[in-house]
Design a protein around this motif. Sequence first.
Motif, PDB file in Angstrom:
ATOM      1  N   GLN A 108     -55.187  48.098 -17.059  1.00  0.00           N
ATOM      2  CA  GLN A 108     -57.082  47.806 -18.436  1.00  0.00           C
ATOM      3  C   GLN A 108     -57.022  46.532 -18.518  1.00  0.00           C
ATOM      4  OE1 GLN A 108     -55.868  51.016 -21.338  1.00  0.00           O
ATOM      5  NE2 GLN A 108     -57.648  49.881 -22.633  1.00  0.00           N
ATOM      6  N   TYR A 109     -55.559  45.759 -17.674  1.00  0.00           N
ATOM      7  CA  TYR A 109     -55.839  44.094 -18.491  1.00  0.00           C
ATOM      8  C   TYR A 109     -55.401  43.300 -17.071  1.00  0.00           C
ATOM      9  CZ  TYR A 109     -50.724  43.240 -18.468  1.00  0.00           C
ATOM     10  OH  TYR A 109     -49.606  43.286 -17.960  1.00  0.00           O
ATOM     11  N   LYS A 110     -55.647  42.090 -17.462  1.00  0.00           N
ATOM     12  CA  LYS A 110     -55.486  41.435 -16.370  1.00  0.00           C
ATOM     13  C   LYS A 110     -55.366  40.023 -16.893  1.00  0.00           C
ATOM     14  CE  LYS A 110     -57.375  39.280 -12.454  1.00  0.00           C
ATOM     15  NZ  LYS A 110     -58.880  38.701 -11.452  1.00  0.00           N
ATOM     16  N   VAL A 111     -53.699  39.221 -15.927  1.00  0.00           N
ATOM     17  CA  VAL A 111     -53.512  37.707 -16.735  1.00  0.00           C
ATOM     18  C   VAL A 111     -53.928  36.414 -16.260  1.00  0.00           C
ATOM     19  CG1 VAL A 111     -51.749  36.322 -16.803  1.00  0.00           C
ATOM     20  CG2 VAL A 111     -50.641  38.859 -17.375  1.00  0.00           C
ATOM     21  N   LEU A 112     -55.190  36.124 -17.162  1.00  0.00           N
ATOM     22  CA  LEU A 112     -55.547  35.353 -16.669  1.00  0.00           C
ATOM     23  C   LEU A 112     -54.915  33.691 -16.243  1.00  0.00           C
ATOM     24  CD1 LEU A 112     -58.831  35.861 -18.796  1.00  0.00           C
ATOM     25  CD2 LEU A 112     -58.498  36.548 -16.256  1.00  0.00           C
ATOM     26  N   GLY A 113     -54.016  33.058 -16.639  1.00  0.00           N
ATOM     27  CA  GLY A 113     -53.444  32.179 -16.089  1.00  0.00           C
ATOM     28  C   GLY A 113     -52.576  31.748 -17.607  1.00  0.00           C
ATOM     29  N   TYR A 114     -51.393  30.384 -18.501  1.00  0.00           N
ATOM     30  CA  TYR A 114     -50.844  30.321 -18.683  1.00  0.00           C
ATOM     31  C   TYR A 114     -51.266  29.023 -20.071  1.00  0.00           C
ATOM     32  CZ  TYR A 114     -46.294  29.210 -21.667  1.00  0.00           C
ATOM     33  OH  TYR A 114     -45.750  29.272 -22.109  1.00  0.00           O
ATOM     34  N   ALA A 115     -51.836  29.000 -21.537  1.00  0.00           N
ATOM     35  CA  ALA A 115     -52.065  28.051 -22.076  1.00  0.00           C
ATOM     36  C   ALA A 115     -51.810  28.586 -23.519  1.00  0.00           C
ATOM     37  CB  ALA A 115     -53.759  28.154 -21.879  1.00  0.00           C
ATOM     38  N   PRO A 116     -50.150  28.438 -23.822  1.00  0.00           N
ATOM     39  CA  PRO A 116     -49.785  28.658 -25.069  1.00  0.00           C
ATOM     40  C   PRO A 116     -50.193  27.968 -26.413  1.00  0.00           C
ATOM     41  CG  PRO A 116     -48.416  26.951 -23.777  1.00  0.00           C
ATOM     42  CD  PRO A 116     -49.816  27.328 -23.096  1.00  0.00           C
ATOM     43  N   LEU A 117     -50.635  28.908 -27.647  1.00  0.00           N
ATOM     44  CA  LEU A 117     -51.254  28.215 -28.162  1.00  0.00           C
ATOM     45  C   LEU A 117     -50.080  27.022 -29.650  1.00  0.00           C
ATOM     46  CD1 LEU A 117     -52.089  31.560 -30.324  1.00  0.00           C
ATOM     47  CD2 LEU A 117     -53.336  30.221 -28.939  1.00  0.00           C
TER      48      LEU A 117
END
Length: 770
Positions: A200-209
Amino acid sequence: MLTWSSAPFLRVALAFIAGIAGYLCLGQSWPGSAAPWAAALVLVYIIGWFVSQRRPGPAATDAAGMVGLLAVAALGFARSQAATESRRPDHIGHLAPRIEYYRATVDEAPVVRASTFATTVRVQAVRVAGRWRAATGGIRISLPRHETADSVPAPRYGEVWLVQGAPELSKGPANPGEFDYRRYLETHQVYHAQYVHQGQYKVLGYAPLSLPVAISQRTAAVLDGVLRRYVPSLREYALGTALVLGFKDDIDQETKQAYANTGTTHIMAVSGLQVGLLFAALQWLLARVPLSSSGGAVWRRRLVTAGLGLALIWSYAFLTGLSASVLRATVMFTLVIVGQAWERQSSLFNTLSAAAFGLLLWNPYLLCDVGFQLSFLAVLSIVYLQPRIVRWLDVRNFFLDRRRSWHAPAVQKATRAAAWLAEASWQLTALSLAAQVATFPLGLYYFHQFPFNFLLSNLIAVPISSLAVYVGVVLLLAKGLVALVGLALPAAAAAGLDWLPRLIGYLFQGLIWLFNEYIFLIGRVLPGAVVGGVHLSQGQTVLVFLLIGALCVFAASRRLAWAGWCVALLALYGGSRVAEARAVAPVREFVVYSIPRRSVVGFWQGAAVEFTTVDSLPLSETERTYRLKPSLILRRVRAPRYCVGWAGSAVPARQIAPPDSAEATRRYPPAPLVLAQWRGLRVAFVSGSLRRLAGAAPTQPTHVIVLRRNPYLYPEALAAHFGTGAQVVFDSSCKRWYIARQDSALRAAGFRTWDVNERGAFTYQLPPGR
């Protein structure tokens, strides 16, 4: 005695807190922005201050001061309103039912549970009706966790996800008196929740807040790996990483309960204790560095101490993942260090007030955080009460006065050592007493228990755990040094240096084992020292705090007027307890509880209750503790009655099974129809087809119909047997697909329905006189 002039910032902090509390209690439905009103009050204060300066006088000064405090309270109200994300026009709360997909970033390290990972994501965009739009809001995500190769990987801070589906509003307490997890999430600006499956989900990338937080958490994970490697015992590792780094995922429930029962839970949390220990060690080391006594040298020493102290405590906060508890302590110590460096001998009350004001200005909802409340109350109480408690006994001179000039040198040293040990023990005892005075009302309010063995527990456990903190930090430093030196050496030589961190690791493990065994020993020797099942309402908690404050003022001023206030507050508290008991006494209630996959009901008569497991299976200790015990504490029930099935129940119940069937005599599973009658209330428990009961089931009007185990039935048959005026309740043993299918059909037939899985426990209150 504490005066306002010694802590001027205390008034500002209290006014700001009053504004936040006002918003939390009254102002969340405020229609417009409170900022213009706050700005107007600030303007009025500025004008009033100029007037009071041009025409000085007590009346003008006091009026300007009152308006100023009112303006600060208004600013607290407005700041809380601005910090409430649900008021924003782009919040997902306005779009949640129509969301198809959303893009969000993982905003915290995952909480590892037995079968799930739990984390919070912050939404950046949502897709509604095929179009993407910017949005904000937090969602509490749960993921399935399995010990298999194809299981869902643990979420990582900073990952950007694309999630399918619409989040739902967080659920409130499932049963009376339970912890309100929905309210807890709301104070963290999280209003929605979703259970997300693997596809139900997919990791698109890495961009920490926050890049510093991301680096900090990765660093903390590396340090946690060091402790895991050099502390081989699982229990000692779990406590060691909690003590040094603040990771508590691996601590078992038995250990947590043992520490709660001895008043030493604070040991398992990274907070002001660790920060204070590190700063104290730095001061001790720098005090032994020889420097000249000239004015310039003293000034340089002060600046060096401040600079190194700030670097040390903020580095430690960074290495522990920048957790909220460490940040609170770090901010407070930062203000203390800066004040000492600039020779500002400000009252610690003033420093604490400034720290609290700064933290609340950054996040007003910290006021709802239990750790924030306990930390500041404990420190305030220690600063004010510990010196006064210490003066009760002069234990040091008690031993030193027994020295004689003719005593041998060994006896003289032993006497001095005994005096030092007695003084240190008394100082620690006074500190524990002072901390408990201000925190025990919150302990009763939140945790409903008080451990009277806290003095014995803390007297030994705190010194050993403090030493363990130093050893744990030295272990991390030693491993870092060995790794650094190993870069310049051959692999075989570098491996040979590993003996140093291993040796320190065994020492660290031994200290953890020692104070942990002592905690368990105290629990075994004094099992009855914990008073549990205590309930305080919010109003009663406030009364207890006011009583403590009045007693402190009376002890400092010796004025009889304050003694009168103490008596009045005590009378108000006693009256509130009596009023609660009188309000509960006539209550008669039937409750269907929300316990996953179970059928449990309760028959309440005032402060007496009988719980019946309709499914004829006994309750587990976990189910009793977390599902039923909160309601017992809420009504101060001392002797609840538990019945497995209807055989031993005091409630008359008739079990109806098909004629000539084995179910008529078998205890489990229960009969497909049970008719119970209690104080005029008629309840039908249906778990099978009514058609099979033709001729065996009587036809009579019923107040409540409880559907269990997905019974096969038609609304017409239910109406024919029990009438359409009955309330139909789906208990926790019913599946979601069954409830979805039957709910609409029953409502169309004229029934009122209640799903305990979605709406929480069902309560039917009997009219007075039954």
